[in-house]
Design a protein around this motif. Structure first.
Motif, PDB file in Angstrom:
ATOM      1  N   HIS A  63      -6.799 -38.544 -20.565  1.00  0.00           N
ATOM      2  CA  HIS A  63      -5.368 -38.520 -20.262  1.00  0.00           C
ATOM      3  C   HIS A  63      -4.552 -38.307 -21.542  1.00  0.00           C
ATOM      4  O   HIS A  63      -3.729 -37.409 -21.599  1.00  0.00           O
ATOM      5  CB  HIS A  63      -4.938 -39.826 -19.606  1.00  0.00           C
ATOM      6  CG  HIS A  63      -5.526 -40.054 -18.259  1.00  0.00           C
ATOM      7  ND1 HIS A  63      -5.104 -41.064 -17.420  1.00  0.00           N
ATOM      8  CD2 HIS A  63      -6.517 -39.422 -17.584  1.00  0.00           C
ATOM      9  CE1 HIS A  63      -5.793 -41.040 -16.296  1.00  0.00           C
ATOM     10  NE2 HIS A  63      -6.670 -40.051 -16.379  1.00  0.00           N
ATOM     11  N   PHE A  64      -4.720 -39.188 -22.507  1.00  0.00           N
ATOM     12  CA  PHE A  64      -4.055 -39.125 -23.817  1.00  0.00           C
ATOM     13  C   PHE A  64      -2.532 -39.202 -23.723  1.00  0.00           C
ATOM     14  O   PHE A  64      -1.846 -39.017 -24.726  1.00  0.00           O
ATOM     15  CB  PHE A  64      -4.408 -37.842 -24.587  1.00  0.00           C
ATOM     16  CG  PHE A  64      -5.860 -37.541 -24.702  1.00  0.00           C
ATOM     17  CD1 PHE A  64      -6.803 -38.551 -24.746  1.00  0.00           C
ATOM     18  CD2 PHE A  64      -6.298 -36.228 -24.754  1.00  0.00           C
ATOM     19  CE1 PHE A  64      -8.156 -38.272 -24.848  1.00  0.00           C
ATOM     20  CE2 PHE A  64      -7.653 -35.927 -24.860  1.00  0.00           C
ATOM     21  CZ  PHE A  64      -8.575 -36.952 -24.898  1.00  0.00           C
ATOM     22  N   ASN A  65      -2.018 -39.444 -22.556  1.00  0.00           N
ATOM     23  CA  ASN A  65      -0.592 -39.304 -22.323  1.00  0.00           C
ATOM     24  C   ASN A  65      -0.190 -40.253 -21.203  1.00  0.00           C
ATOM     25  O   ASN A  65      -0.680 -40.107 -20.068  1.00  0.00           O
ATOM     26  CB  ASN A  65      -0.296 -37.846 -21.937  1.00  0.00           C
ATOM     27  CG  ASN A  65       1.177 -37.558 -21.726  1.00  0.00           C
ATOM     28  OD1 ASN A  65       1.991 -38.443 -21.525  1.00  0.00           O
ATOM     29  ND2 ASN A  65       1.524 -36.277 -21.753  1.00  0.00           N
ATOM     30  N   PRO A  66       0.669 -41.228 -21.467  1.00  0.00           N
ATOM     31  CA  PRO A  66       1.091 -42.141 -20.409  1.00  0.00           C
ATOM     32  C   PRO A  66       1.702 -41.441 -19.205  1.00  0.00           C
ATOM     33  O   PRO A  66       1.596 -41.929 -18.081  1.00  0.00           O
ATOM     34  CB  PRO A  66       2.128 -43.021 -21.111  1.00  0.00           C
ATOM     35  CG  PRO A  66       1.729 -43.004 -22.547  1.00  0.00           C
ATOM     36  CD  PRO A  66       1.225 -41.609 -22.794  1.00  0.00           C
ATOM     37  N   ALA A  67       2.330 -40.281 -19.423  1.00  0.00           N
ATOM     38  CA  ALA A  67       2.904 -39.540 -18.300  1.00  0.00           C
ATOM     39  C   ALA A  67       1.808 -39.022 -17.382  1.00  0.00           C
ATOM     40  O   ALA A  67       1.949 -39.053 -16.147  1.00  0.00           O
ATOM     41  CB  ALA A  67       3.761 -38.384 -18.825  1.00  0.00           C
ATOM     42  N   GLY A 123       9.770 -29.688 -18.941  1.00  0.00           N
ATOM     43  CA  GLY A 123       8.546 -29.432 -19.697  1.00  0.00           C
ATOM     44  C   GLY A 123       7.387 -30.294 -19.235  1.00  0.00           C
ATOM     45  O   GLY A 123       6.256 -29.802 -19.068  1.00  0.00           O
ATOM     46  N   THR A 124       7.647 -31.586 -18.995  1.00  0.00           N
ATOM     47  CA  THR A 124       6.570 -32.474 -18.549  1.00  0.00           C
ATOM     48  C   THR A 124       6.156 -32.152 -17.121  1.00  0.00           C
ATOM     49  O   THR A 124       4.970 -32.217 -16.778  1.00  0.00           O
ATOM     50  CB  THR A 124       6.999 -33.946 -18.660  1.00  0.00           C
ATOM     51  OG1 THR A 124       7.542 -34.198 -19.953  1.00  0.00           O
ATOM     52  CG2 THR A 124       5.813 -34.867 -18.431  1.00  0.00           C
ATOM     53  N   ALA A 125       7.118 -31.795 -16.280  1.00  0.00           N
ATOM     54  CA  ALA A 125       6.772 -31.407 -14.907  1.00  0.00           C
ATOM     55  C   ALA A 125       5.874 -30.175 -14.908  1.00  0.00           C
ATOM     56  O   ALA A 125       4.886 -30.111 -14.158  1.00  0.00           O
ATOM     57  CB  ALA A 125       8.045 -31.140 -14.103  1.00  0.00           C
ATOM     58  N   ALA A 135       7.713 -32.822 -26.898  1.00  0.00           N
ATOM     59  CA  ALA A 135       6.912 -34.054 -26.989  1.00  0.00           C
ATOM     60  C   ALA A 135       6.070 -34.212 -25.724  1.00  0.00           C
ATOM     61  O   ALA A 135       4.837 -34.273 -25.780  1.00  0.00           O
ATOM     62  CB  ALA A 135       7.805 -35.265 -27.186  1.00  0.00           C
ATOM     63  N   LEU A 136       6.728 -34.336 -24.564  1.00  0.00           N
ATOM     64  CA  LEU A 136       6.065 -34.382 -23.244  1.00  0.00           C
ATOM     65  C   LEU A 136       5.091 -35.539 -23.099  1.00  0.00           C
ATOM     66  O   LEU A 136       4.370 -35.613 -22.104  1.00  0.00           O
ATOM     67  CB  LEU A 136       5.299 -33.073 -22.959  1.00  0.00           C
ATOM     68  CG  LEU A 136       5.987 -31.759 -23.307  1.00  0.00           C
ATOM     69  CD1 LEU A 136       5.057 -30.584 -22.994  1.00  0.00           C
ATOM     70  CD2 LEU A 136       7.298 -31.618 -22.578  1.00  0.00           C
ATOM     71  N   ASN A 137       5.086 -36.440 -24.056  1.00  0.00           N
ATOM     72  CA  ASN A 137       4.036 -37.460 -24.130  1.00  0.00           C
ATOM     73  C   ASN A 137       4.600 -38.699 -24.815  1.00  0.00           C
ATOM     74  O   ASN A 137       4.808 -38.686 -26.030  1.00  0.00           O
ATOM     75  CB  ASN A 137       2.850 -36.902 -24.916  1.00  0.00           C
ATOM     76  CG  ASN A 137       1.685 -37.871 -25.036  1.00  0.00           C
ATOM     77  OD1 ASN A 137       1.834 -39.081 -24.882  1.00  0.00           O
ATOM     78  ND2 ASN A 137       0.518 -37.347 -25.340  1.00  0.00           N
ATOM     79  N   VAL A 193      11.752 -40.253 -20.613  1.00  0.00           N
ATOM     80  CA  VAL A 193      12.026 -39.142 -19.695  1.00  0.00           C
ATOM     81  C   VAL A 193      10.745 -38.425 -19.244  1.00  0.00           C
ATOM     82  O   VAL A 193      10.641 -38.042 -18.067  1.00  0.00           O
ATOM     83  CB  VAL A 193      13.038 -38.161 -20.319  1.00  0.00           C
ATOM     84  CG1 VAL A 193      13.236 -36.945 -19.411  1.00  0.00           C
ATOM     85  CG2 VAL A 193      14.377 -38.858 -20.544  1.00  0.00           C
ATOM     86  N   PRO A 194       9.737 -38.230 -20.117  1.00  0.00           N
ATOM     87  CA  PRO A 194       8.512 -37.589 -19.627  1.00  0.00           C
ATOM     88  C   PRO A 194       7.832 -38.331 -18.476  1.00  0.00           C
ATOM     89  O   PRO A 194       7.135 -37.697 -17.661  1.00  0.00           O
ATOM     90  CB  PRO A 194       7.604 -37.556 -20.870  1.00  0.00           C
ATOM     91  CG  PRO A 194       8.567 -37.482 -22.013  1.00  0.00           C
ATOM     92  CD  PRO A 194       9.707 -38.375 -21.593  1.00  0.00           C
TER      93      PRO A 194
END
Length: 304
Positions: free
Chosen positions: A100-104, A187-189, A233-235, A273-274
């Motif tokens: 995953h590396f990403n809480p989002a 961007g995250t979406a 960032a997205l992360n 926001v991400p």
């Protein structure tokens, strides 16, 4: 899971040969082992990604290896550095933690992909810790270059070197929040939609172990298309861990609360926001693609 873990089944010749798992083995085989993998994978991702930023900001100019400014080419170094960082980190630990590396990403998969909610906070902690430690490692490696670059400048005002560790909005937003918020949502979406597509075996998921490579390309294309708005960032872990380290290392108000001239109190945007963007992304994929695939599968079963 983003990537499926590999299960190894030993061949047993008789009952007596069955190994007895120790408490340590049980820990490593369970959630603590997944947290270790998620920590290390996030560490590798940020070690390479932030290292790319450091090369751009202080490495090339300070080393004498760049005799003329690269201009926009520096952005391409960033794009491909982060893309390969994501890809290689996924190959490092994807078979254990799902990479995953990403809480989002973790939140999106808990909301709509049956990832256990009890694992969300442990994964987040591992991700934040890995990102923080990677920032410390990059700082240690580039300490001489950073110190030389910032000579005569108060570190709390050294926006260039702060940019090694955390993101900031483009000047054309004139200090407003709306532009960066929309950028991080969209961007995250996009990131989550494309990840969901690449790992969906009901759709046209890549065969073999190509998913990490293609997800790296996803990072590259987002950087090419939207990165200049707010640094893509997205992360939240990529942002909060290094930002916290930067604050402790002396960048002060640039890190928290995130004051950059016209822009003030910016820190929360790339951190929170991400998470909303990820939820939007996973529901968007399911609405347009996932539920259609489910409906077709259900229809096929009724026709058998």
């Amino acid at each position: 899971m983003l990537f499926r873990s590999v299960k190894l089944t030993p061949t047993l010749t008789n009952v007596q040969s069955r190994p007895t798992p120790t408490p340590l083995i049980r820990l490593r085989a369970g959630l603590p082992g997944a947290m270790l993998a998620e920590f290390f994978g996030t560490f590798v991702l940020l070690l390479l990604g932030l290292g790319t930023c450091a090369v751009n900001v202080v490495g090339l100019p300070g080393s004498g290896r760049q005799t003329v400014p690269f201009g926009p080419d520096n952005w391409l170094i960033n794009i491909f550095g982060w893309a390969f960082a994501v890809m290689l980190a996924a190959y490092v630990s994807g078979g254990i933690s799902g990479a995953h590396f990403n809480p989002a990403v973790t939140l999106a998969f808990a909301v709509a992909r049956k990832f256990s909610w009890r694992n969300v906070i442990p994964y987040w902690l591992a991700q934040f810790a890995g990102a923080f430690c990677a920032a410390a490692a990059v700082y240690a490696v580039y300490w001489a270059a950073i110190t030389t670059h910032d000579a005569g400048v108060n570190r709390a005002d050294a926006m260039d070197t702060f940019g090694i560790f955390a993101t900031s909005p483009a000047a054309y937003f004139h200090g407003g929040y709306l532009g960066p918020v929309v950028d991080q949502l969209v961007g995250t979406a996009i990131l989550i939609v494309l990840i969901a597509a690449l790992i969906d075996n009901r759709n046209q998921a890549p065969s073999g172990n190509l998913a990490p490579l293609l997800i790296g390309f996803v990072i590259a294309v987002i950087g090419c298309s939207y990165g200049t708005n707010a640094g893509y960032a997205l992360n939240p872990a990529r942002e909060l861990g290094p930002r916290l380290f930067a604050w402790l290392a002396g960048w002060g108000k640039l890190a928290f609360p995130g004051n950059y001239g016209q822009t003030t109190d910016y820190w929360w945007i790339p951190v929170f926001v991400p998470l909303a963007g990820a939820i939007i992304g996973i529901f968007t994929y399911d609405f347009f693609i996932g539920h259609v695939l489910d409906a077709r599968a259900t229809l096929l079963l009724t026709q058998i």
